[in-house]
Every structure is written in C-alpha cells, then in structure tokens.
Design a protein around this motif. Structure first.
Motif, short mmCIF file in Angstrom:
data_model
loop_
_atom_site.label_atom_id
_atom_site.label_comp_id
_atom_site.label_asym_id
_atom_site.label_seq_id
_atom_site.Cartn_x
_atom_site.Cartn_y
_atom_site.Cartn_z
N LYS A 189 7.67 -0.99 -22.66
CA LYS A 189 8.46 -2.18 -22.31
C LYS A 189 8.32 -2.49 -20.83
CE LYS A 189 11.59 -1.67 -26.08
NZ LYS A 189 12.64 -2.39 -26.70
N GLY A 190 7.17 -2.15 -20.28
CA GLY A 190 6.91 -2.35 -18.85
C GLY A 190 6.69 -3.81 -18.51
N GLY A 191 6.50 -4.02 -17.25
CA GLY A 191 6.28 -5.37 -16.73
C GLY A 191 6.81 -5.45 -15.32
N TYR A 192 7.38 -6.58 -14.98
CA TYR A 192 7.85 -6.81 -13.62
C TYR A 192 9.28 -7.34 -13.62
CZ TYR A 192 3.02 -6.07 -12.55
OH TYR A 192 1.78 -5.51 -12.44
N SER A 193 10.00 -6.93 -12.60
CA SER A 193 11.36 -7.43 -12.40
C SER A 193 11.56 -7.62 -10.90
CB SER A 193 12.40 -6.47 -12.97
OG SER A 193 12.31 -5.22 -12.33
N LEU A 194 12.56 -8.39 -10.55
CA LEU A 194 12.87 -8.59 -9.13
C LEU A 194 13.43 -7.29 -8.56
CD1 LEU A 194 14.54 -12.12 -9.20
CD2 LEU A 194 12.19 -11.54 -8.58
#
Length: 150
Positions: A62-67
């Motif tokens: 469930k990876g990816g990018y967040s602020l």
C-alpha cells in the motif's frame, strides 16, 4: 523568470496527493491518470520533493506518497525552490550575501531586490491548502452555475 513544467507539475502532483491521500498514500500511477502527466516525468520530480522534506515515500503493498508536512505549511515558494532552484531574478541575489563587486554602486540593484522580495512574498503566501480551497470553491461555483431548477 519562467517556471518550467517541473515546477508546475510538482504543484499539481502535491495538490492531487493532498486531495487523495486520506490516511494513506497515493500512487504515482493514480496521480498520472488524474492529472494527465507522464508517470516517468513525475518520477523525476518526486526525489526533489522528498529531499526537500515536502513528500514522504512509503514502500510496500500500500505504498506510494504522502505529504510530509501539513498542507498549510507547504507554500508554492517551497515547491518552486525545491524544483526550480533559486527564484532570484538576477544571479547576484541568489545567495544571502550579495558578493557582487558592483553591488554598492549598482543603479538597478533596488529594482531586482524589490522584484525578488515581491515574488517571494507572493509565492510564500500561498499554501497547498489555499490551492485546494480555491479549487474546491471554483468546483462548487461551477456546479452552482449548472444547477438548474424547473
């Protein structure tokens, strides 16, 4: 001064992440589809934003990018400095200390200092949150214009 696609797309990337991250992360595939920006190009922008502490990367299923910071704490100026470098209109203002040998007798220095100050003040006065708020208001206004009653 001209802002490149790197700076413009970085703002769209961060705007999209702000709107869609919820409590998790956002994949670049999803941002690419929603924003119409090549995933490969986004992959070139992301390292600049993570190095500057604006984005956080998460690996895994469930990876990816967040602020990495609150949207209210990330300004347009922060994003453009991370992607474009200095916003100074002339090279002698790129560093805190102006080492130009002609600085004390330059008849036009005040113009460039004023322009630089105005640009920084303006860009540092707009946050990601402000962009999302304005976009939400524009969307609501557009929907109101299309709200027909019979």
């Amino acid at each position: 001064m001209k802002i490149s696609t790197k700076g413009r797309y970085a703002l769209r990337l961060l705007y999209d992440i702000e709107l869609n991250q919820g409590d998790g992360c956002v994949s670049l595939n999803d941002v690419s589809e929603r924003q119409g920006i090549s995933k490969k190009y986004l992959e070139q922008i992301v390292p600049m934003l993570t190095r500057s502490g604006i984005l956080r990367a998460s690996r895994g299923n469930k990876g990816g990018y967040s602020l990495a910071r609150k949207p209210e704490d990330v300004t347009v100026g922060d994003v453009l400095r991370a992607t474009e470098g200095s916003l100074a209109p002339v090279s002698c203002l790129e560093f805190e200390q102006n080492d130009c040998p002609n600085a004390d007798k330059c008849p036009t220095l005040f113009i460039w200092e004023g322009l630089y100050s105005a640009v920084q003040t303006y860009l540092d006065g707009i946050s990601l949150h402000d962009i999302a708020e304005r976009a939400g208001k524009l969307d609501a206004d557009e929907m109101a214009d299309n709200d027909y009653c019979i």
